[in-house]
Design a protein around this motif. Structure first.
Motif, PDB file in Angstrom:
ATOM      1  N   UNK A  20       0.841  -1.112  -0.005  1.00 11.81           N
ATOM      2  CA  UNK A  20       0.042  -0.224  -0.109  1.00 11.81           C
ATOM      3  C   UNK A  20       0.890   1.130  -0.041  1.00 11.81           C
ATOM      4  N   UNK A  21       0.724   2.285  -0.702  1.00 17.48           N
ATOM      5  CA  UNK A  21       1.237   3.501  -0.835  1.00 17.48           C
ATOM      6  C   UNK A  21       0.460   4.640  -0.630  1.00 17.48           C
ATOM      7  N   UNK A  48      -3.524   0.450  -3.536  1.00 23.69           N
ATOM      8  CA  UNK A  48      -3.174  -0.776  -3.123  1.00 23.69           C
ATOM      9  C   UNK A  48      -2.397  -1.379  -4.462  1.00 23.69           C
ATOM     10  N   UNK A  49      -1.138  -1.987  -4.350  1.00 28.75           N
ATOM     11  CA  UNK A  49      -0.278  -2.388  -5.587  1.00 28.75           C
ATOM     12  C   UNK A  49      -0.460  -3.775  -5.441  1.00 28.75           C
ATOM     13  N   UNK A  50      -1.013  -4.753  -6.323  1.00 27.47           N
ATOM     14  CA  UNK A  50      -0.997  -6.031  -5.875  1.00 27.47           C
ATOM     15  C   UNK A  50      -1.672  -6.706  -7.397  1.00 27.47           C
ATOM     16  N   UNK A  83       5.187  12.832  -3.556  1.00 27.73           N
ATOM     17  CA  UNK A  83       3.957  12.633  -3.096  1.00 27.73           C
ATOM     18  C   UNK A  83       3.765  11.375  -2.125  1.00 27.73           C
ATOM     19  N   UNK A  84       4.708  10.416  -2.209  1.00 23.69           N
ATOM     20  CA  UNK A  84       4.671   9.357  -1.492  1.00 23.69           C
ATOM     21  C   UNK A  84       5.051   9.480   0.096  1.00 23.69           C
ATOM     22  N   UNK A  85       4.204   9.178   0.586  1.00 26.38           N
ATOM     23  CA  UNK A  85       4.097   9.719   2.083  1.00 26.38           C
ATOM     24  C   UNK A  85       4.659   8.554   2.920  1.00 26.38           C
ATOM     25  N   UNK A  86       4.025   7.238   2.731  1.00 26.21           N
ATOM     26  CA  UNK A  86       4.272   5.998   3.445  1.00 26.21           C
ATOM     27  C   UNK A  86       4.035   4.997   2.394  1.00 26.21           C
ATOM     28  N   UNK A  87       4.654   3.780   2.902  1.00 33.71           N
ATOM     29  CA  UNK A  87       4.531   2.501   2.140  1.00 33.71           C
ATOM     30  C   UNK A  87       4.557   1.372   3.201  1.00 33.71           C
ATOM     31  N   UNK A  88       3.688   0.834   3.160  1.00 33.36           N
ATOM     32  CA  UNK A  88       3.384  -0.606   4.083  1.00 33.36           C
ATOM     33  C   UNK A  88       2.806  -1.653   3.494  1.00 33.36           C
ATOM     34  N   UNK A  89       2.874  -3.010   4.218  1.00 32.33           N
ATOM     35  CA  UNK A  89       2.554  -4.028   3.563  1.00 32.33           C
ATOM     36  C   UNK A  89       1.015  -4.445   3.907  1.00 32.33           C
ATOM     37  N   UNK A  90       0.688  -4.157   5.060  1.00 28.79           N
ATOM     38  CA  UNK A  90      -0.870  -4.462   5.346  1.00 28.79           C
ATOM     39  C   UNK A  90      -1.402  -3.204   6.052  1.00 28.79           C
ATOM     40  N   UNK A  91      -2.749  -3.072   5.544  1.00 29.99           N
ATOM     41  CA  UNK A  91      -3.328  -1.751   6.363  1.00 29.99           C
ATOM     42  C   UNK A  91      -3.738  -2.076   7.912  1.00 29.99           C
ATOM     43  N   UNK A  92      -4.221  -3.559   8.269  1.00 32.40           N
ATOM     44  CA  UNK A  92      -4.480  -3.758   9.478  1.00 32.40           C
ATOM     45  C   UNK A  92      -3.392  -4.441  10.542  1.00 32.40           C
ATOM     46  N   UNK A  93      -2.508  -4.995  10.023  1.00 29.47           N
ATOM     47  CA  UNK A  93      -1.300  -5.677  10.917  1.00 29.47           C
ATOM     48  C   UNK A  93      -0.070  -5.644  10.147  1.00 29.47           C
ATOM     49  N   UNK A  97       6.542  -0.733   7.983  1.00 31.11           N
ATOM     50  CA  UNK A  97       5.897   0.827   7.523  1.00 31.11           C
ATOM     51  C   UNK A  97       7.127   1.653   7.188  1.00 31.11           C
ATOM     52  N   UNK A  98       7.181   2.159   6.009  1.00 35.19           N
ATOM     53  CA  UNK A  98       8.151   3.128   5.943  1.00 35.19           C
ATOM     54  C   UNK A  98       7.321   4.671   5.738  1.00 35.19           C
ATOM     55  N   UNK A  99       7.809   5.516   6.616  1.00 32.53           N
ATOM     56  CA  UNK A  99       7.132   6.873   6.565  1.00 32.53           C
ATOM     57  C   UNK A  99       8.077   7.717   6.179  1.00 32.53           C
ATOM     58  N   UNK A 100       7.637   8.686   5.355  1.00 29.80           N
ATOM     59  CA  UNK A 100       8.663   9.697   4.775  1.00 29.80           C
ATOM     60  C   UNK A 100       8.261  11.235   5.258  1.00 29.80           C
TER      61      UNK A 100
END
Length: 139
Positions: A20-21, A48-50, A83-93, A97-100
């Protein structure tokens, strides 16, 4: 910073099936014909990128191109790295998390959550609070 974001997104895509971006509102952010709607205009959008939601994915030097599905409609999406603020692998758990965060150019100590609070001179809409006064004197 763009190079670092590109490396992190690429590594996350290799490790996880779906990422997720979070993209902040930005003048160069394009979300197909749909655009940013409602609160997305101020808060940004989570993309969502999948394999089920993305048919094409290309990482260029200045932006990411993806063909993403929104309510069954495929849209061309251009995401500038700014524009990319964060990258994470799951929204719930999330496992990662990579936050910029964005810091003002002239002051390292001033952290702003959203670099672009309003797009191209558009004023943020203010809503009036509705005050409800219940009357408990009647039965």
């Amino acid at each position: 910073m763009n190079k670092l974001k590109r490396i992190i997104i690429n590594a996350a895509m290799d490790e996880f099936d779906k990422i997720y971006i979070h993209a902040l509102p930005h003048p160069k952010l394009i979300v197909g014909e749909r655009g940013l709607i409602n609160a997305e205009k101020n808060n940004g959008i989570v993309l969502a990128i999948g394999s089920s939601s993305c048919s094409e994915f290309k990482m260029e030097d200045d932006f990411i191109f993806a063909k993403l599905r929104f309510n069954g409609v495929w849209e061309n999406v251009f995401i500038p790295y700014e524009a990319v603020d964060a990258v994470l692998n799951d929204l719930h758990k999330p496992l990662c998390i990579f936050n910029f965060p964005y810091y003002e150019d002239n002051n390292e100590n001033v952290l702003r959550i959203n670099k672009y609070p309003s797009m191209q001179g558009k004023q943020a809409e203010k809503k009036q609070a509705v005050i409800v006064k219940p009357d408990f004197t009647k039965k």
